[in-house]
Motif scaffolding. Structure first.
Motif, PDB file in Angstrom:
ATOM      1  N   VAL A  50      -5.853  -1.771   3.620  1.00  0.00           N
ATOM      2  CA  VAL A  50      -6.979  -1.356   2.777  1.00  0.00           C
ATOM      3  C   VAL A  50      -6.964  -2.223   1.522  1.00  0.00           C
ATOM      4  CG1 VAL A  50      -7.988   0.526   1.436  1.00  0.00           C
ATOM      5  CG2 VAL A  50      -6.916   1.008   3.656  1.00  0.00           C
ATOM      6  N   ALA A  52      -8.342  -6.116   1.561  1.00  0.00           N
ATOM      7  CA  ALA A  52      -7.906  -7.303   2.309  1.00  0.00           C
ATOM      8  C   ALA A  52      -8.090  -8.571   1.482  1.00  0.00           C
ATOM      9  CB  ALA A  52      -8.685  -7.384   3.624  1.00  0.00           C
ATOM     10  N   LYS A  83     -14.323 -10.919   2.237  1.00  0.00           N
ATOM     11  CA  LYS A  83     -12.888 -10.774   1.986  1.00  0.00           C
ATOM     12  C   LYS A  83     -12.182 -10.333   3.272  1.00  0.00           C
ATOM     13  CE  LYS A  83     -12.050 -11.017  -2.571  1.00  0.00           C
ATOM     14  NZ  LYS A  83     -10.849 -11.597  -3.167  1.00  0.00           N
TER      15      LYS A  83
END
Ligand SMILES: NC(=O)c1ccc[n+]([C@@H]2O[C@H](COP(=O)([O-])OP(=O)(O)OC[C@H]3O[C@@H](n4cnc5c(N)ncnc54)[C@H](O)[C@@H]3O)[C@@H](O)[C@H]2O)c1
Length: 458
Positions: A50, A52, A83
């Protein structure tokens, strides 16, 4: 996975794996059952990432590189698709089938963390590497889901988020969750040996510690005015080092490691901080940071820790920590986080001819060690929870920052009980919703004003 659960929340099949035999399971009926389910060496630990970004990708690499596998990355979450894609492509390229994240387990948005965690089973691991503001929100959900957690530092940004984190720590202990905090220097073997030598009295009484992180502009701490059609909130998240609500600013994000390793050597947290700083060369930058900070921390026994942080070009650079005792002095870290180059000098003069102990080389990578340690704890079901220490390190960091920003001496207790919560609604943010701090008509954000704003940092 079986759906029938024992009173502890662990399924019978999980219990049999953890204990090995039916007889053992029967004998354990009615007693407290360990939460971990991975004692069987053949079980794959699933990992969700969670946040990244840079560190998240690095942490996932460390998770997948541990020798305590099998481990697989099975879900990813971020608020920016680019991302997530960049991180996935890099990890997939390096780790091939150990990265099993199909499109349906790539989640985008402020609820993405929930979806990623929902795809795991109890005892799996979630990596929390978003900006620190989201840490308590996501840790709370991980606890509800019975997940082991690796979360990056800082874990809090102000007094209220620290109180929340300490309460969540108690909850995570009750569930016997294994939780690592990314203050990886605490896992460094060289620093560990230095700590033991200090405890054995080799330096005498430690009365001064010094920490420096002075360099050019770092991370996103120098933020240009918002441009283009990115929303206000997403712009702030993208530049999270520039906004106190998101990260505690460059101060918290960058200086915490040196503060923490000094406090480790002292084996105490300081009780008070006073500090100085200012915005000398901010030009058109619009963020909330100062570009220089100096803090004098005081410990209960009167010992001092001096911290210097600066983001300026063409000035002397240093990224190091030192300590001084009545019988000698030591380098805690000499240039960045690793290798530490830890060594002891017989007096206060830190020259090569005065060295009386030097750590072994090469030094193992502390980022990998912290993962080997948490994975070992998960496999062996040994106690492992770094949240209290991580929250206290984050609080001590905030205490120094608040002293600089307000121009007042700030105590540990005052910081812990401080009511100014930078982003009280951080658990309710939406992609197109409002941001926790707003710019003025010139596109600039509220900045600290020591001596003028004295009870809040902005
Ligand atoms: N231990 C270390 O040495 C070290 C080094 C670098 C960073 N860090 C820490 O890691 C954290 C991340 O830093 P970084 O440099 O990787 O930043 P980054 O911007 O590269 O990564 C953060 C990621 O989180 C995503 N994100 C933001 N809000 C989110 C949300 N609500 N839900 C899901 N995803 C969200 C961003 O889009 C981004 O991809 C920070 O706390 C930082 O202090 C630690």
């Amino acid at each position: 996975m079986e759906s029938i659960e024992s009173s502890s929340g662990i399924s019978r099949r999980e219990l049999l794996k953890a204990t090995g035999t039916v007889a053992a399971a029967s004998a354990l009926a009615g007693v407290v059952i360990p939460q971990q389910v991975y004692a069987g060496e053949t079980n794959t630990i699933q990992v969700a990432l969670v946040g990244a970004g840079g560190r998240g990708t690095g942490a996932a690499e460390n998770a997948l590189s541990t020798k305590l596998g099998p481990v697989k990355l099975t879900a990813m979450a971020d608020v920016f698709p680019d991302k997530l894609k960049g991180s996935f492509d890099s990890l997939k390229g390096k780790f091939k089938e150990m990265v099993d994240v199909p499109e349906e387990r790539k989640f985008i948005g402020f609820d993405a963390y929930k979806q990623a965690m929902d795809s795991l089973k109890k005892g799996d691991v979630v990596i929390l590497t978003t900006p620190p503001a989201f840490r308590w929100v996501q840790f709370k959900y991980a606890i509800e889901r019975g997940l082991n957690v690796f979360m990056e530092k800082p874990v809090t940004v102000d007094g209220p988020s620290t109180r929340k984190m300490l309460a969540l720590y108690e909850e995570s202990l009750k569930k016997n969750l294994k939780v690592g905090v990314g203050l990886m220097c605490r896992h460094c073997e060289a620093r560990g040996e230095l700590f033991n030598r200090i405890k054995d009295g080799e330096l005498g009484e430690l009365n001064l510690l010094r920490a420096y992180r002075v360099s050019g502009p770092t991370g996103s701490a120098f933020v240009n005015k918002k441009q283009g059609d990115i929303s206000e909130l997403m712009y702030q998240i993208r530049n999270f080092h520039g906004f106190l609500w998101a990260s505690g600013g460059g101060f918290s994000d960058f200086l915490i490691h040196n503060i923490d390793e000094c406090c480790w050597m002292k084996d105490a947290w300081p009780v008070e901080a006073k500090g100085y700083g200012g915005r000398h060369y901010r030009g058109e930058y619009v963020d909330q940071n100062f570009d220089s900070y100096t803090v004098e921390y005081t410990f209960a026994d009167g010992a001092k820790m001096i911290l210097e942080g600066r983001g300026m070009i063409n000035c002397q650079n240093e990224f190091a920590s030192y300590c001084h005792g009545s019988k000698g002095s030591a380098v805690i870290s000499q240039s960045g986080h690793a290798p530490s180059g830890a060594r002891i000098f017989k007096g206060q003069k830190m020259t090569e001819d005065q060295v009386v102990w030097r750590c072994k080389t090469p030094e193992p990578n502390p980022y990998q060690l912290e993962w080997d340690h948490i994975m070992h704890a998960i496999r062996q079901d040994t106690p492992y929870n770094e949240v209290k220490r991580g929250a206290e390190a984050s609080l001590v960091t905030s205490m120094g920052r608040m002293a600089c920003h307000t121009g007042r001496a700030v105590t540990f207790d005052e910081m812990l009980n401080c009511e100014h919560e930078f982003a009280p609604m951080v658990d309710q943010l939406t992609l197109d919703g409002p941001a926790p701090v707003l710019a003025n008509a010139e596109g600039k954000y509220p900045i600290p004003a020591p001596g003028i704003k004295t009870t809040r940092e902005y």
